[in-house]
Scaffold this motif. Structure first.
Motif, mmCIF file in Angstrom:
data_model
loop_
_atom_site.group_PDB
_atom_site.id
_atom_site.type_symbol
_atom_site.label_atom_id
_atom_site.label_comp_id
_atom_site.label_asym_id
_atom_site.label_seq_id
_atom_site.Cartn_x
_atom_site.Cartn_y
_atom_site.Cartn_z
ATOM 1 N N LYS A 99 69.230 -49.530 -48.011
ATOM 2 C CA LYS A 99 69.584 -49.069 -46.691
ATOM 3 C C LYS A 99 71.128 -49.376 -46.269
ATOM 4 N N GLN A 100 72.003 -49.896 -47.164
ATOM 5 C CA GLN A 100 73.170 -50.291 -46.635
ATOM 6 C C GLN A 100 74.156 -48.994 -46.537
ATOM 7 N N GLY A 101 74.840 -48.753 -45.714
ATOM 8 C CA GLY A 101 75.703 -47.506 -45.579
ATOM 9 C C GLY A 101 76.977 -47.965 -45.410
ATOM 10 N N PRO A 102 77.924 -47.172 -44.835
ATOM 11 C CA PRO A 102 79.374 -47.560 -44.734
ATOM 12 C C PRO A 102 79.397 -48.815 -43.760
ATOM 13 N N VAL A 103 80.531 -49.562 -43.694
ATOM 14 C CA VAL A 103 80.957 -50.563 -42.868
ATOM 15 C C VAL A 103 81.915 -49.905 -41.935
ATOM 16 N N ILE A 104 82.163 -49.970 -40.853
ATOM 17 C CA ILE A 104 83.107 -49.312 -39.778
ATOM 18 C C ILE A 104 83.772 -50.252 -39.050
ATOM 19 N N TRP A 105 85.133 -50.051 -39.077
ATOM 20 C CA TRP A 105 86.222 -51.242 -38.698
ATOM 21 C C TRP A 105 86.782 -50.613 -37.308
ATOM 22 N N GLN A 106 86.508 -50.861 -36.178
ATOM 23 C CA GLN A 106 86.778 -50.465 -34.922
ATOM 24 C C GLN A 106 87.945 -51.173 -34.579
ATOM 25 N N GLY A 128 82.429 -50.136 -51.975
ATOM 26 C CA GLY A 128 81.477 -49.658 -51.140
ATOM 27 C C GLY A 128 82.077 -48.837 -50.182
ATOM 28 N N ARG A 129 81.589 -48.290 -49.289
ATOM 29 C CA ARG A 129 82.212 -47.148 -47.901
ATOM 30 C C ARG A 129 82.705 -47.927 -46.856
ATOM 31 N N HIS A 130 83.717 -47.732 -46.643
ATOM 32 C CA HIS A 130 84.337 -48.199 -45.417
ATOM 33 C C HIS A 130 85.028 -47.046 -44.617
ATOM 34 N N ALA A 131 84.892 -47.312 -43.352
ATOM 35 C CA ALA A 131 85.563 -46.541 -42.293
ATOM 36 C C ALA A 131 86.455 -47.039 -41.106
ATOM 37 N N LEU A 132 87.575 -46.649 -40.962
ATOM 38 C CA LEU A 132 88.361 -47.198 -39.962
ATOM 39 C C LEU A 132 88.428 -46.244 -38.790
ATOM 40 N N GLU A 133 88.427 -46.912 -37.627
ATOM 41 C CA GLU A 133 88.373 -46.105 -36.417
ATOM 42 C C GLU A 133 89.795 -46.814 -35.446
ATOM 43 N N PRO A 134 90.637 -46.371 -35.651
ATOM 44 C CA PRO A 134 92.036 -46.695 -34.721
ATOM 45 C C PRO A 134 91.968 -46.071 -33.384
ATOM 46 N N ARG A 135 92.264 -46.752 -32.514
ATOM 47 C CA ARG A 135 92.527 -46.137 -31.163
ATOM 48 C C ARG A 135 93.877 -46.535 -30.403
ATOM 49 N N HIS A 136 95.005 -46.101 -31.293
ATOM 50 C CA HIS A 136 96.229 -46.158 -30.801
ATOM 51 C C HIS A 136 97.047 -44.648 -31.104
ATOM 52 N N GLU A 137 97.727 -44.192 -30.842
ATOM 53 C CA GLU A 137 98.356 -42.891 -31.279
ATOM 54 C C GLU A 137 99.092 -43.084 -32.297
ATOM 55 N N VAL A 153 88.956 -44.821 -48.093
ATOM 56 C CA VAL A 153 88.553 -45.454 -46.788
ATOM 57 C C VAL A 153 88.475 -44.010 -46.057
ATOM 58 N N ALA A 154 87.499 -43.821 -45.251
ATOM 59 C CA ALA A 154 87.347 -42.759 -44.143
ATOM 60 C C ALA A 154 88.147 -43.009 -43.036
ATOM 61 N N HIS A 155 88.854 -42.344 -42.357
ATOM 62 C CA HIS A 155 89.353 -42.383 -40.954
ATOM 63 C C HIS A 155 88.211 -41.742 -40.075
ATOM 64 N N VAL A 156 87.920 -42.526 -39.052
ATOM 65 C CA VAL A 156 86.838 -42.169 -38.359
ATOM 66 C C VAL A 156 87.316 -41.166 -37.194
ATOM 67 N N VAL A 157 86.686 -39.898 -37.243
ATOM 68 C CA VAL A 157 86.992 -38.859 -36.327
ATOM 69 C C VAL A 157 86.280 -39.256 -34.880
ATOM 70 N N PHE A 173 83.835 -39.241 -48.256
ATOM 71 C CA PHE A 173 82.799 -38.895 -46.991
ATOM 72 C C PHE A 173 83.574 -38.852 -45.896
ATOM 73 N N ALA A 174 82.905 -38.359 -44.623
ATOM 74 C CA ALA A 174 83.476 -38.355 -43.409
ATOM 75 C C ALA A 174 82.541 -39.219 -42.680
ATOM 76 N N TYR A 175 83.242 -39.534 -41.411
ATOM 77 C CA TYR A 175 82.607 -40.486 -40.481
ATOM 78 C C TYR A 175 83.098 -40.276 -39.050
ATOM 79 N N VAL A 176 82.020 -39.768 -38.420
ATOM 80 C CA VAL A 176 82.274 -39.150 -36.780
ATOM 81 C C VAL A 176 81.590 -40.040 -36.070
ATOM 82 N N ARG A 177 82.238 -40.550 -34.832
ATOM 83 C CA ARG A 177 81.568 -41.153 -33.584
ATOM 84 C C ARG A 177 81.925 -40.337 -32.391
#
Length: 239
Positions: A99-106, A128-137, A153-157, A173-177
């Motif tokens: 049941k392990q999916g991606p790991v997201i790094w916020q 494994g699958r990793h996704a990165l969510e940056p919060r700076h322009e 590594v997926a950029h988190v949209v 793969f894509a990752y959306v929040r």
């Protein structure tokens, strides 16, 4: 493969709506009877023992996938630097099995793009699958996108009113929040907005994970079901 769910599940605000009549011990199981993926947030705030992950696996039906948020010790305290030991401890604790999916790094809003620091961090991540969510322009740059593509590594949209929405697909793969378009963690997504997101996801034409984080007024699970219906993904049961 498109999986659509919510970011977390322990919300008292859902008690009189989505969880009406459901005892708190059954909240996760109830949610997983309707959506096929859930994002684990508690791992961001505090280390979770393996027993918690095993319990969550046991409480959910076959076919459920969990995404897991990486610890803030790595992203916010160490700011991706000198992270070998906390990364090892975090991955040693995971016990989600199939049941392990991606790991997201916020990332924190104050963290600017630093190519060398990010490159060093990405090389430490296990397979494994990793996704990165940056919060700076400053992350809106080809140097950042190219680096993620090189490591698959997926950029988190992300959609939110308080940090940039950078739309880029950088992995297989894509990752959306979806945090709430007008009010952070609150706003309901209307039919037009859900239609727009459905069109974007179809256009990416790859495995996609979508998590609604507009949880504070209880819209998230209903928005997840509405988007799943638009995309023709399986809905486990009807409300």
């Amino acid at each position: 493969m498109i999986r659509i769910g919510t970011s977390g599940w322990r919300y008292p605000e859902w008690r009189d709506g989505f969880y009406r009549g459901v005892p708190q011990r059954r909240w996760l199981g109830h949610l997983a009877e309707h959506v096929d993926t859930v994002e684990i947030n508690s791992s961001f705030y505090h280390p979770q023992p393996r027993t918690n992950y095993l319990k969550w696996v046991a409480e959910t039906p076959p076919g459920t996938t969990f995404s897991v948020k990486g610890p803030k010790l790595v992203t916010h305290v160490k700011r991706l630097r000198d992270a070998e030991e906390p990364l090892r401890a975090f991955f040693d604790s995971l016990a989600l099995g199939a049941k392990q999916g991606p790991v997201i790094w916020q990332l924190p809003p104050s963290l600017r793009f630093d190519r060398a620091a990010l490159q060093d961090f990405l090389t430490l991540l296990p397979s494994g699958r990793h996704a990165l969510e940056p919060r700076h322009e400053s992350f809106r740059t080809d140097a950042y996108f190219d680096l993620l593509r090189a490591h698959n590594v997926a950029h988190v949209v992300s959609d939110a009113p308080t940090f940039p929405c950078i739309e880029a697909v950088t992995a297989d793969f894509a990752y959306v929040r979806l945090h709430g378009h007008d009010e952070l963690y609150i706003s309901n997504y209307d039919d037009e907005q859900l239609d727009e997101w459905a069109d974007k996801i179809r256009g990416w034409d790859r495995d996609t994970y979508v998590y609604f984080d507009n949880t504070m007024h209880g819209a998230a699970p209903y928005n997840a079901l509405a988007l799943a219906q638009r995309l023709g993904t399986p809905i486990r049961s009807h409300m």
